[in-house]
Design a protein around this motif. Structure first.
Motif, PDB file in Angstrom:
ATOM      1  N   LYS A  84       0.818  -1.219   0.000  1.00  0.00           N
ATOM      2  CA  LYS A  84       0.000   0.000   0.000  1.00  0.00           C
ATOM      3  C   LYS A  84       0.851   1.269   0.000  1.00  0.00           C
ATOM      4  CE  LYS A  84      -0.424  -0.394   4.847  1.00  0.00           C
ATOM      5  NZ  LYS A  84       0.849   0.339   4.971  1.00  0.00           N
ATOM      6  N   GLN A 104       0.336   6.745   9.292  1.00  0.00           N
ATOM      7  CA  GLN A 104      -0.020   6.580  10.709  1.00  0.00           C
ATOM      8  C   GLN A 104       0.491   5.231  11.198  1.00  0.00           C
ATOM      9  OE1 GLN A 104      -4.191   7.358  11.410  1.00  0.00           O
ATOM     10  NE2 GLN A 104      -3.862   9.539  11.091  1.00  0.00           N
ATOM     11  N   PRO A 105       1.007   5.127  12.416  1.00  0.00           N
ATOM     12  CA  PRO A 105       1.255   6.274  13.266  1.00  0.00           C
ATOM     13  C   PRO A 105       2.392   7.130  12.710  1.00  0.00           C
ATOM     14  CG  PRO A 105       2.066   4.250  14.308  1.00  0.00           C
ATOM     15  CD  PRO A 105       1.368   3.839  13.059  1.00  0.00           C
ATOM     16  N   ARG A 113       4.973   6.910  17.489  1.00  0.00           N
ATOM     17  CA  ARG A 113       5.362   5.806  16.597  1.00  0.00           C
ATOM     18  C   ARG A 113       6.559   5.037  17.161  1.00  0.00           C
ATOM     19  NH1 ARG A 113       4.764   4.443  11.132  1.00  0.00           N
ATOM     20  NH2 ARG A 113       6.473   3.131  10.452  1.00  0.00           N
ATOM     21  N   LEU A 137       6.182   1.066  17.782  1.00  0.00           N
ATOM     22  CA  LEU A 137       6.712   0.110  16.812  1.00  0.00           C
ATOM     23  C   LEU A 137       8.060  -0.485  17.177  1.00  0.00           C
ATOM     24  CD1 LEU A 137       5.689   1.587  13.349  1.00  0.00           C
ATOM     25  CD2 LEU A 137       4.360   0.330  15.011  1.00  0.00           C
ATOM     26  N   MET A 182      -2.609   4.894  19.483  1.00  0.00           N
ATOM     27  CA  MET A 182      -2.912   5.031  18.053  1.00  0.00           C
ATOM     28  C   MET A 182      -3.876   6.197  17.831  1.00  0.00           C
ATOM     29  SD  MET A 182      -1.287   2.739  16.253  1.00  0.00           S
ATOM     30  CE  MET A 182      -0.420   1.166  16.470  1.00  0.00           C
ATOM     31  N   ARG A 200      -3.588   9.823  15.965  1.00  0.00           N
ATOM     32  CA  ARG A 200      -4.552  10.153  14.899  1.00  0.00           C
ATOM     33  C   ARG A 200      -5.228  11.490  15.172  1.00  0.00           C
ATOM     34  NH1 ARG A 200      -6.976   5.233  14.556  1.00  0.00           N
ATOM     35  NH2 ARG A 200      -5.134   4.781  13.318  1.00  0.00           N
ATOM     36  N   ASP A 221      -1.564   6.809   4.802  1.00  0.00           N
ATOM     37  CA  ASP A 221      -1.124   5.423   4.874  1.00  0.00           C
ATOM     38  C   ASP A 221      -1.575   4.882   6.233  1.00  0.00           C
ATOM     39  OD1 ASP A 221       0.260   3.036   4.752  1.00  0.00           O
ATOM     40  OD2 ASP A 221       2.121   3.940   4.039  1.00  0.00           O
ATOM     41  N   ARG A 222      -2.708   4.200   6.251  1.00  0.00           N
ATOM     42  CA  ARG A 222      -3.384   3.651   7.440  1.00  0.00           C
ATOM     43  C   ARG A 222      -4.192   4.732   8.153  1.00  0.00           C
ATOM     44  NH1 ARG A 222      -2.112  -1.364   8.414  1.00  0.00           N
ATOM     45  NH2 ARG A 222      -0.100  -2.268   7.849  1.00  0.00           N
ATOM     46  N   SER A 245      -6.720   0.428  13.106  1.00  0.00           N
ATOM     47  CA  SER A 245      -6.965   0.193  14.541  1.00  0.00           C
ATOM     48  C   SER A 245      -8.030  -0.876  14.724  1.00  0.00           C
ATOM     49  CB  SER A 245      -7.429   1.480  15.233  1.00  0.00           C
ATOM     50  OG  SER A 245      -6.452   2.478  15.114  1.00  0.00           O
ATOM     51  N   GLN A 275      -5.980  -3.679  16.447  1.00  0.00           N
ATOM     52  CA  GLN A 275      -6.324  -3.715  17.875  1.00  0.00           C
ATOM     53  C   GLN A 275      -7.674  -4.410  18.093  1.00  0.00           C
ATOM     54  OE1 GLN A 275      -4.611  -0.742  16.585  1.00  0.00           O
ATOM     55  NE2 GLN A 275      -2.953  -1.994  17.463  1.00  0.00           N
ATOM     56  N   GLU A 295      11.607  -1.822  13.784  1.00  0.00           N
ATOM     57  CA  GLU A 295      10.193  -1.443  13.815  1.00  0.00           C
ATOM     58  C   GLU A 295       9.337  -2.695  13.810  1.00  0.00           C
ATOM     59  OE1 GLU A 295       8.910   1.469  10.959  1.00  0.00           O
ATOM     60  OE2 GLU A 295       9.485   2.998  12.383  1.00  0.00           O
TER      61      GLU A 295
HETATM   62  P1  TYD Z   1       4.446   0.603   9.335  1.00  0.00           P
HETATM   63  O1  TYD Z   1       5.921   0.413   9.378  1.00  0.00           O
HETATM   64  O2  TYD Z   1       3.896   1.901   8.926  1.00  0.00           O
HETATM   65  O3  TYD Z   1       3.864  -0.594   8.502  1.00  0.00           O
HETATM   66  P2  TYD Z   1       3.290  -0.634   7.079  1.00  0.00           P
HETATM   67  O4  TYD Z   1       4.341  -0.052   6.163  1.00  0.00           O
HETATM   68  O5  TYD Z   1       3.011  -2.069   6.858  1.00  0.00           O
HETATM   69  O6  TYD Z   1       2.046   0.197   7.166  1.00  0.00           O
HETATM   70  O7  TYD Z   1       3.902   0.185  10.738  1.00  0.00           O
HETATM   71  C1  TYD Z   1       2.645   0.386  11.140  1.00  0.00           C
HETATM   72  C2  TYD Z   1       2.304  -0.749  12.076  1.00  0.00           C
HETATM   73  O8  TYD Z   1       1.399  -0.279  13.065  1.00  0.00           O
HETATM   74  C3  TYD Z   1       1.633  -1.869  11.338  1.00  0.00           C
HETATM   75  O9  TYD Z   1       2.122  -3.105  11.822  1.00  0.00           O
HETATM   76  C4  TYD Z   1       0.195  -1.720  11.730  1.00  0.00           C
HETATM   77  C5  TYD Z   1       0.250  -1.062  13.073  1.00  0.00           C
HETATM   78  N1  TYD Z   1      -0.929  -0.209  13.361  1.00  0.00           N
HETATM   79  C6  TYD Z   1      -1.867  -0.626  14.300  1.00  0.00           C
HETATM   80  O10 TYD Z   1      -1.718  -1.691  14.900  1.00  0.00           O
HETATM   81  N2  TYD Z   1      -2.958   0.169  14.561  1.00  0.00           N
HETATM   82  C7  TYD Z   1      -3.146   1.368  13.949  1.00  0.00           C
HETATM   83  O11 TYD Z   1      -4.140   2.071  14.210  1.00  0.00           O
HETATM   84  C8  TYD Z   1      -2.161   1.796  12.982  1.00  0.00           C
HETATM   85  C9  TYD Z   1      -2.309   3.111  12.281  1.00  0.00           C
HETATM   86  C10 TYD Z   1      -1.068   0.979  12.731  1.00  0.00           C
END
Ligand code: TYD
Length: 224
Positions: free
Chosen positions: A17, A40-41, A51, A55, A75, A79, A100-101, A106, A110, A166
């Motif tokens: 993504k 995000q985060p 973050r 992570l 999280m 946000r 991105d997320r 969540s 979660q 991470e």
């Molecule tokens: P990231 O390195 O940004 O992963 P990716 O490139 O796959 O998006 O890490 C974000 C991590 O945080 C990913 O494992 C998902 C997690 N996350 C949650 O658990 N809850 C949330 O609300 C968000 C935004 C991320």
């Protein structure tokens, strides 16, 4: 002034993504739009600190285990700050925001992965985010097996090259990721108008073209 568009990208770690977000940013910018991208985060100074806590798998060595409800609240703290500092001001002046997320992560991680359930996440979303929902969510959902393979490979590379860690989430079991995957499926079925699932394993360019077509169809003024 017309309000901008809010587009989010969702999927498991390793779903591709982030690549698609960058390509879409480049295409829309080339077409003359003002695009604001964030992840995000993170994305704000405060968010990047959060973050780091969330992570870094070493955090738990110094802080002790992070409780699922704490993880959820952090999280949403991230946000809420991103909405106040970046997302809402950009939408107000008519920009396109690519994130991105967002809350679906969540709910999937979660709510599904950590088993807090959707209801608590959606209540938190209402409280912390004023229920701000994306106009469109691109959900990249190739098979669970393919996503897991990519995520594990990518994370090993990341740690070797940069010495940063991470991988607190990537250490989780396949069962954890299965629950996330199923929660994403549930969200897509519940909100078919907002969420566009892309399940096949097409090439990066083919998926990018599909995304542009959908944006042209759903948000005609963006590509007009
Ligand atoms: P990231 O390195 O940004 O992963 P990716 O490139 O796959 O998006 O890490 C974000 C991590 O945080 C990913 O494992 C998902 C997690 N996350 C949650 O658990 N809850 C949330 O609300 C968000 C935004 C991320």
């Amino acid at each position: 002034m017309t309000r901008g568009y809010f587009i989010t990208f969702e999927g498991l770690d390793g779903s591709g993504k982030t690549t698609q977000l960058r390509l879409l940013d480049a295409s829309l910018t080339a077409a003359g739009h003002k695009v604001v991208s964030l992840r995000q985060p993170g994305g704000t100074v405060l968010g990047d600190r959060i973050r780091g806590i969330l992570l870094d798998s070493r955090s738990e060595d110094s802080l002790g285990p992070i409780a699922p409800a704490t993880e959820m609240a952090l999280m949403f703290a991230d946000r809420a700050q991103a909405i106040a500092e970046i997302i809402e001001p950009a939408l107000t002046v008519g920009n396109i925001v690519l994130c991105d997320r967002y809350t679906d992560s969540s709910e999937a991680y979660q709510g599904g992965g950590r088993q807090l359930g959707s209801e608590r996440i959606l209540a938190m979303h209402a409280a912390a985010c004023g229920n701000l929902q994306p106009d469109l969510t691109i959900l990249l959902l190739p098979s669970l097996e393919a996503s897991l393979r990519r995520a594990r490979r990518r994370n090993q590379r990341h740690t070797q090259q940069q010495g940063t860690d991470e991988n607190r989430f990537e250490r989780e079991s396949d069962e954890f990721y299965r629950r996330i995957y199923e929660k994403y499926e549930e969200i897509a079925a519940r909100e078919p108008r907002r969420v566009l699932p892309i399940r096949d394993e097409a090439t990066i360019d083919q998926i990018h073209t599909r995304i542009l077509e959908v944006i042209a169809a759903r948000l005609p003024s963006v590509t007009a």
